[in-house]
Design an enzyme around this catalytic site. Structure first.
Site, PDB file in Angstrom:
ATOM      1  N   THR A  17       6.943  13.216  37.977  1.00  0.00           N
ATOM      2  CA  THR A  17       6.998  11.869  38.551  1.00  0.00           C
ATOM      3  C   THR A  17       6.243  11.740  39.866  1.00  0.00           C
ATOM      4  O   THR A  17       5.612  10.715  40.130  1.00  0.00           O
ATOM      5  CB  THR A  17       8.479  11.483  38.773  1.00  0.00           C
ATOM      6  OG1 THR A  17       9.123  11.542  37.514  1.00  0.00           O
ATOM      7  CG2 THR A  17       8.622  10.097  39.341  1.00  0.00           C
ATOM      8  N   SER A  62       7.586  17.943  33.217  1.00  0.00           N
ATOM      9  CA  SER A  62       8.174  19.286  33.275  1.00  0.00           C
ATOM     10  C   SER A  62       8.985  19.628  32.028  1.00  0.00           C
ATOM     11  O   SER A  62       9.312  20.792  31.809  1.00  0.00           O
ATOM     12  CB  SER A  62       9.008  19.461  34.537  1.00  0.00           C
ATOM     13  OG  SER A  62      10.255  18.845  34.422  1.00  0.00           O
ATOM     14  N   SER A  63       9.294  18.647  31.187  1.00  0.00           N
ATOM     15  CA  SER A  63       9.982  18.961  29.928  1.00  0.00           C
ATOM     16  C   SER A  63       9.096  19.801  29.012  1.00  0.00           C
ATOM     17  O   SER A  63       9.590  20.465  28.103  1.00  0.00           O
ATOM     18  CB  SER A  63      10.370  17.672  29.198  1.00  0.00           C
ATOM     19  OG  SER A  63      11.173  16.895  30.039  1.00  0.00           O
ATOM     20  N   THR A 279      29.381  30.945  33.457  1.00  0.00           N
ATOM     21  CA  THR A 279      30.344  29.843  33.327  1.00  0.00           C
ATOM     22  C   THR A 279      29.646  28.486  33.116  1.00  0.00           C
ATOM     23  O   THR A 279      28.557  28.259  33.642  1.00  0.00           O
ATOM     24  CB  THR A 279      31.275  29.744  34.565  1.00  0.00           C
ATOM     25  OG1 THR A 279      32.103  28.581  34.405  1.00  0.00           O
ATOM     26  CG2 THR A 279      30.514  29.618  35.872  1.00  0.00           C
ATOM     27  N   GLN A 280      30.309  27.639  32.360  1.00  0.00           N
ATOM     28  CA  GLN A 280      29.820  26.256  32.185  1.00  0.00           C
ATOM     29  C   GLN A 280      30.031  25.425  33.444  1.00  0.00           C
ATOM     30  O   GLN A 280      29.450  24.352  33.587  1.00  0.00           O
ATOM     31  CB  GLN A 280      30.578  25.569  31.039  1.00  0.00           C
ATOM     32  CG  GLN A 280      30.317  26.167  29.699  1.00  0.00           C
ATOM     33  CD  GLN A 280      31.118  25.497  28.586  1.00  0.00           C
ATOM     34  OE1 GLN A 280      31.709  24.446  28.771  1.00  0.00           O
ATOM     35  NE2 GLN A 280      31.123  26.125  27.426  1.00  0.00           N
ATOM     36  N   CYS A 281      30.909  25.912  34.334  1.00  0.00           N
ATOM     37  CA  CYS A 281      31.161  25.158  35.569  1.00  0.00           C
ATOM     38  C   CYS A 281      29.932  25.242  36.463  1.00  0.00           C
ATOM     39  O   CYS A 281      29.241  26.253  36.492  1.00  0.00           O
ATOM     40  CB  CYS A 281      32.350  25.746  36.325  1.00  0.00           C
ATOM     41  SG  CYS A 281      33.882  25.670  35.396  1.00  0.00           S
TER      42      CYS A 281
END
Ligand code: ASP
Length: 345
Positions: A17, A62-63, A279-281
């Protein structure tokens, strides 16, 4: 520094962007020619630094970044390492944390700043955050003390905060303040003054830069969820050629305790797959063995990713697989801090 003892910086524009302007005819966003950067940001002329620009061809959102692009970026830095005092990488924010983490592992013995930045609004938009991000990233990359760069590491500057690349995640898709470093203090706070958190910044080792270009991407991320099936687990862990998995678990590293689940994990490890528990956290660390629900993982040989971000774990794995290490060494190094990416107790 160049002949006049000016600080010299290389700005590498990869896309995203930040480098967009509005097409006046259609109103849509298009990348602008970086040769016109001084028209876009006339303030750049006020720096007493020597600035040079390189553009990716083609520039990309950037994707679309891949390890091949990371290698290209590392090569540009390698080729220009002696000629410049620091590097600013303009990059889309979406996968910036992955690219910047990858670069942190690829650039061993980095003794100069590599500052990634981008923006949520294009430079060509009046209210853009890109102008401030870009100008401050330049200032940070040029900062020295006793002729030594203040930040000799790969980092991300976004909206007032400089963070270590491999500690940073993108957590907000809209706010200017889009990135956080949940498990490690910021390297610098930018307000009226720039306050460097010096004892958290890596120290230069003055060794020769070594660039690792063999990023092996035979790895995947598997996020657990309530209701995950045996077919999904077996399908993913059984993928032909797969060498490693970032297993995103619950809380402090917890997972299902059902036999079918644990058997699937155990068989995969038996076949030589590296499984790294993250961890997903967004914040906090994996502590295998704290609960029964992670004790079995530990005894079966799941590697604890401690407090690494998923981005850091994934790119560290690619780097270590590329180094073709024996399994024991791979496991040991996953728990060591190579570039400040993990808290070692
Ligand atoms: N999609 C854009 C990119 O990551 C978003 C941005 O630049 O912030 O390239």
């Amino acid at each position: 520094m160049n002949m006049e003892n000016e600080i010299s910086l290389l700005i590498i524009y990869t896309g995203g962007t930040i480098g967009m302007i509005k097409n006046p005819e259609t109103g849509s966003l298009r990348p602008f020619n970086f040769e016109g950067i001084y028209d876009q940001i006339p303030e750049l002329k006020r720096f007493h630094y020597h600035l040079e620009f390189r553009c990716f061809k083609p520039i990309i959102d950037s994707s679309d970044m891949s390890p091949a692009h990371w290698i290209k970026l590392a090569e540009i830095i390698e080729e220009n390492y002696e000629a410049f005092d620091g590097f600013v990488v303009l990059h889309g924010s979406d996968t910036m944390a992955y690219t910047a983490s990858a670069l942190s592992f690829m650039l061993e013995n980095l003794n100069k700043p590599v500052v990634f930045t981008g923006s949520q609004l294009p430079l060509g938009v009046l209210r853009t955050d890109g102008r401030e991000n870009f100008i401050t990233a330049i200032e940070l990359a040029a900062a020295t003390e006793d002729d030594t760069p203040l930040i000799p590491e790969v980092c991300i500057y976004f909206e007032n905060q400089l963070t270590r690349a491999n500690r940073t995640i993108k957590y907000n898709a809209e706010n200017f303040n889009a990135f956080v470093s949940p498990n490690f203090p910021v390297l610098a706070d930018v307000g009226v003054y720039i306050k460097y958190n010096r004892h958290h910044i890596l120290k230069p080792n003055f060794k020769k830069l070594k660039v690792h270009k063999n990023m092996d991407n035979r790895v995947t991320i598997l996020k657990l969820f309530p209701g995950i099936t045996k077919e999904v687990m077996e399908g993913i862990l059984g993928l032909p050629g797969l060498q490693a998995v970032v297993l995103e678990t619950f809380g402090s590293g917890n997972a299902l305790t059902e036999d079918w689940f644990l058997d699937t994990i155990e068989r995969a490890i038996g076949r030589g797959l590296h499984i790294v528990n993250i961890t997903q956290c967004a914040a906090g660390a994996v502590e295998q063995g704290k609960y029964d629900t992670s004790l079995k993982l530990k005894t079966m040989g799941v590697i604890s990713g401690e407090d690494m971000t998923t981005e850091a774990a994934l790119t560290k794995i690619m780097y270590l697989l590329g180094e073709k290490l024996p399994p024991e060494k791979f496991r040991a190094i996953m728990n060591l801090s190579l570039r400040g990416e993990i808290t070692v107790h």
